[in-house]
Design a protein around this motif. Structure first.
Motif, PDB file in Angstrom:
ATOM      1  N   GLN A 170      28.415  64.618 -33.188  1.00 27.52           N
ATOM      2  CA  GLN A 170      28.716  64.018 -34.491  1.00 27.52           C
ATOM      3  C   GLN A 170      27.709  62.927 -34.829  1.00 27.52           C
ATOM      4  OE1 GLN A 170      32.641  62.330 -34.814  1.00 27.52           O
ATOM      5  NE2 GLN A 170      32.502  62.079 -37.037  1.00 27.52           N
ATOM      6  N   ALA A 171      27.342  62.119 -33.828  1.00 25.68           N
ATOM      7  CA  ALA A 171      26.352  61.055 -34.057  1.00 25.68           C
ATOM      8  C   ALA A 171      24.963  61.654 -34.307  1.00 25.68           C
ATOM      9  CB  ALA A 171      26.325  60.113 -32.864  1.00 25.68           C
ATOM     10  N   ASP A 172      24.589  62.662 -33.521  1.00 22.68           N
ATOM     11  CA  ASP A 172      23.276  63.289 -33.703  1.00 22.68           C
ATOM     12  C   ASP A 172      23.143  63.901 -35.089  1.00 22.68           C
ATOM     13  OD1 ASP A 172      22.493  62.618 -31.147  1.00 22.68           O
ATOM     14  OD2 ASP A 172      23.055  64.552 -30.277  1.00 22.68           O
ATOM     15  N   ASP A 173      24.252  64.396 -35.611  1.00 25.02           N
ATOM     16  CA  ASP A 173      24.218  65.063 -36.898  1.00 25.02           C
ATOM     17  C   ASP A 173      23.855  64.110 -38.033  1.00 25.02           C
ATOM     18  OD1 ASP A 173      24.581  67.721 -37.900  1.00 25.02           O
ATOM     19  OD2 ASP A 173      26.263  66.945 -39.056  1.00 25.02           O
ATOM     20  N   ALA A 174      24.016  62.821 -37.792  1.00 24.45           N
ATOM     21  CA  ALA A 174      23.662  61.836 -38.814  1.00 24.45           C
ATOM     22  C   ALA A 174      22.163  61.547 -38.835  1.00 24.45           C
ATOM     23  CB  ALA A 174      24.445  60.543 -38.573  1.00 24.45           C
ATOM     24  N   PHE A 175      21.460  61.879 -37.749  1.00 17.02           N
ATOM     25  CA  PHE A 175      20.039  61.538 -37.641  1.00 17.02           C
ATOM     26  C   PHE A 175      19.118  62.753 -37.608  1.00 17.02           C
ATOM     27  CE2 PHE A 175      22.321  57.926 -35.794  1.00 17.02           C
ATOM     28  CZ  PHE A 175      21.750  56.874 -36.481  1.00 17.02           C
ATOM     29  N   TYR A 176      19.644  63.898 -37.176  1.00 19.10           N
ATOM     30  CA  TYR A 176      18.820  65.093 -37.031  1.00 19.10           C
ATOM     31  C   TYR A 176      19.361  66.217 -37.909  1.00 19.10           C
ATOM     32  CZ  TYR A 176      17.430  62.446 -32.926  1.00 19.10           C
ATOM     33  OH  TYR A 176      16.999  61.448 -32.085  1.00 19.10           O
TER      34      TYR A 176
END
Length: 818
Positions: A419-425
């Motif tokens: 979920q966190a990665d989806d905000a940056f990548y």
């Protein structure tokens, strides 16, 4: 000719570029020496894992595993990287001025005062190295006589210990060649304060055009200055063998005309004193072994302690790797290294669990949740273990709903990190699927508040469709131009969240789609979405990647992996593909003849076994490199028609200076009948009637991964033509190499190199024989380097060349190449 033994304490062989090497040569028992073996016993045998053994002094307990007082603690442990090299020191001949390539000093013993007449500031030899102090407010140096010329030559040195700043406002170490004019010099200058290595050509102590690079004790362990064809070249190396050019400059006039002084100097303005240490000045390094220590067994004789170690090359790690998954799975697991972007695999569900399974797990190693069944209404089935994509040998689940809104689908919580990665990548999704029912969902993702949603489905016409929103309901629908995919066949889809494009069955569909960028996606549904449009058919190999850019085109190759297993690709490409599966950056390919090979798609065999299949199919050669962490593969044409001008060396029989030379003429290699086959192809037989009549039948079975029956026939003919009547050959050639003027050339001999032994005894069938190196065992001792070459007759691999005086003789050298 000192040996150089280095261990990478704390280093990992899979990251060789980050290893800091420690020289432990002084611990080696050179009475017993260092023994290394690599290669194969003959050309029909597989190369074996290379090995290295030696005895090390452990009087101080530094090599005792688990000893907290060891300077290497806690890294004295199994699988420590180790490398062994031979450093050949040049010999000065003739009269001054000498080529600087003749300057050599291992600094082991006493100072040669004639060679080094100018020494100051406490510079001297300590423990086999040249130590030059950096004393506060002072300078020190070690300078040669003025008797050296640079044009057409080179000089190098190993900076074993680099100085540090230690509170000083200036601290320098230099390795330069000095002109007769003060302040005019050429070479290297290390600034310990700034950590800058300067490649400089000073005039009046100034070089406005110098090339400055951040100093690395790993990459710049060796420094070399050389002149060639009107250019001065500055180079650095991590091992003294593989050099990187750092600067080139048109050769200054003074360099061409003057006799030079070689200077190693230091200076410091203040702070705390330390030193720079240099070693192996002028050495020509030849790598002999690169591998891993198997163990550190401590043993005692009374109170004397030693460690007798053995080490194994790269094949040790490759042989202990688990069996590979299917080529499709391995492609998905490794292809993010090919994108040229920062990309990574966030979740990968092969969905190949056995029939009794109640859930499906990710093998991406990212810790995401497993996919578990969700029942909608009543009825329907979800059966694991049914047939998957054609060339995988793996299974997948079959979804059989009672209706579009009654049955089972799969759901997983991908977790906080995704979920966190989806905000940056940028998200990329791929999956295989098969269905005959339109209007159903392949997969969907949403964030917990349902503000962001992304769904891949087939619409009522079977056309791939994307639903998306970044504001909650209602969702927007984008229809692609795929045509009907609900046709009962396997298909592969890739959604590229960077370019907003889709790829189906390896090809792009349309152009950029009007799809919003997603953020915070966390929950994954497979075979349905939020209790509706339940899938009727199969879904397999669903993967979610994140990347900084358009990685989708790389993932399109996964369609071919799943459908054909890359059947029909060239053997060198297959080798490189398998090397990537093993986590290697590359495999070095030699030669140009590479046939097309069959699939190795299904799972279940190790990477080495698969590489060996290609090696055998192509009559090639696979082995571990001796100078770095890597593999080499030679195609069969590397050995075609050896050119006498390319021989590594020639040697007089009398100069072998060893016992045990033997001429063999037996039936060990005789083969006059071959029965050959390929997967899914014909079984064919080839024989040599005259050989069968003379010696009886010597048959060999050949099961190879060729892509056509004609290729199988060619391989069978190749084997019979070479071994229907093998000629007498030298199979062992022992050489005491250290005494030979061609020492460096002998050390350069490697697998598939060839050399000639001439002036053979009168009892030999001919006065000289050319042999091909298949492997060797060498023992390096003080003033001795004995190499036992295992060889085969080079003529075995000769092929016909029309009208050639050597290779075009009718009925003698008319073997056709394949």
């Amino acid at each position: 000719m000192p040996v150089l033994v280095e261990v990478g304490w704390g280093g990992l062989v899979q990251y060789p570029w980050s290893i800091t090497w420690t020289d432990i040569t002084s611990r080696v028992d050179m009475v017993q020496g260092v023994t290394i073996s690599r290669g194969a016993s003959d050309e029909l045998s597989e190369t074996q894992p290379g090995s290295c053994s030696m005895v090390l002094d452990n009087e101080d307990g530094a090599l005792t595993p688990g000893n907290p007082d060891s300077p290497y603690f806690p890294f004295v442990r199994r699988n420590a990287p180790i490398r062994v090299s031979q450093a050949v020191m040049p010999v000065r001949t003739g009269a001054a001025p000498y080529s600087v390539s003749m300057l050599g000093d291992d600094f082991d013993g006493i100072v040669d005062t004639a060679r080094w007449p100018n020494r100051y500031g406490g510079a001297g030899l300590v423990d086999g190295r040249l130590r030059i102090p950096l004393l506060p407010g002072g300078s020190a140096g070690f300078q040669s006589a003025r008797e050296w010329r640079l044009p057409g030559s080179s000089v190098c040195a190993r900076l074993s210990t680099a100085p540090t700043a230690n509170g000083s406002s200036a601290a320098m170490a230099q390795f330069v060649l000095d002109s007769v004019t003060n302040g005019t010099r050429i070479g290297f200058q290390l600034n310990a304060l700034t950590g800058i290595l300067r490649c400089a050509s000073f005039v009046g102590f100034v070089d406005a055009g110098s090339v400055d690079i951040p100093y690395s004790p790993i990459d710049h362990l060796w420094l070399r200055i050389r002149e060639m064809s009107g250019l001065v070249i500055w180079e650095t190396s991590g091992d003294g063998w593989d050099w990187t050019v750092r600067r080139t400059l048109a050769t200054p006039a003074w360099v061409s005309s003057e006799t030079l002084v070689v200077s190693l100097t230091t200076s410091r303005t203040g702070g705390t004193g330390d030193y720079a240490e240099w070693d192996l000045l002028g050495a020509q390094v030849r790598p002999r072994f690169w591998g891993m220590v198997n163990e550190f067994p401590v043993q005692w004789e009374g109170l004397l302690s030693s460690v007798s170690i053995t080490a194994t090359d790269l094949f040790k790690r490759l042989n202990r790797m688990p069996a590979l998954r299917s080529m499709l799975a391995e492609e998905i697991l490794s292809s993010d290294t090919l994108t040229g972007l920062f990309s990574f695999l966030s979740a990968y569900y092969p969905l190949g669990e056995p029939p009794s399974s109640q859930s499906a797990g990710s093998i991406a190693g990212s810790g995401v949740g497993s996919l578990t069944p969700v029942q909608v209404s009543t009825g329907g089935t979800l059966e694991f273990g049914t047939e998957g994509p054609p060339e995988t040998g793996e299974t997948c689940p079959t979804f059989t709903p009672a209706s579009a809104s009654a049955g089972l689908y799969l759901a997983a919580d991908l977790g906080d990190q995704v979920q966190a990665d989806d905000a940056f990548y940028l998200i990329h999704i791929e999956a295989f699927f098969r269905t005959s029912t339109a209007g159903r969902v392949i997969c969907g993702l949403y964030e917990p508040g349902f503000e962001h949603q992304l769904t891949l489905l087939l619409n009522g016409s079977g056309i791939l469709t994307i639903e998306h929103t970044e504001t909650g309901s209602p969702v927007a629908t984008v229809t692609t131009g795929t045509g009907n995919l609900a046709d009962g066949n396997w298909h592969h889809v890739v959604y590229d969240g960077s370019t907003k494009r889709v790829y189906v069955d390896g090809s792009p569909v349309g152009s950029t789609l009007s799809v919003t960028s997603m953020s915070g996606l966390r929950t994954l549904h497979v075979g349905g979405y939020r209790g509706a449009r339940l899938w009727n058919g199969q879904i397999a190999h669903l993967a979610i990647h994140h990347a900084t850019g358009p990685a989708g085109p790389v993932y399109t190759t996964h369609y071919e992996a799943g459908m054909t297993g890359f059947a029909g690709e060239a053997a060198d490409w297959r080798m490189e593909r398998l090397a990537r599966y093993a986590g290697l950056e590359s495999v070095t390919i030699f030669g140009t003849t590479h046939d097309l090979v069959a699939t190795q798609g299904p799972a279940g065999t190790g990477v080495v076994a698969r590489m060996r299949e290609i090696e055998a199919t192509e009559s090639g050669r696979l082995y571990a490199e001796r100078d770095y962490y890597g593999l080499a593969y030679q195609s069969r044409d590397v050995r075609y028609n050896p050119d006498p001008t390319s021989e590594v060396f020639v040697i007089d029989y009398a100069d072998l200076d060893t016992l045990g030379v033997q001429l063999a003429d037996d039936d060990q290699k005789l083969c006059n009948q071959v029965e050959a086959a390929r997967p899914g192809g014909a079984t064919q037989r080839v024989n040599a009637p005259s050989s069968v009549f003379a010696f009886g039948v010597y048959e060999q079975q050949l099961n190879i991964l060729k892509s056509s029956d004609n290729s199988v026939l060619d391989a069978a003919y190749w084997l019979v033509s070479r071994y229907a009547n093998p000629q007498p050959e030298l199979r062992e050639v022992p050489i005491e190499a250290a005494t030979m003027p061609e020492f460096l050339d002998i050390l350069d001999a490697d697998i598939s190199s060839y050399f000639t032994v001439y002036n053979l005894p009168a009892q030999a069938a001919s006065s000289e024989m050319r042999v091909t190196v298949e492997g060797y065992t060498e023992t390096i001792k003080e003033q001795s380097h004995e190499i036992q070459f295992r060889t085969s007759a080079s003529s075995t691999d000769s092929v016909w060349v029309l009208e050639d005086p050597v290779y075009g003789v009718l009925d003698v050298t008319t073997r056709l190449a394949y």
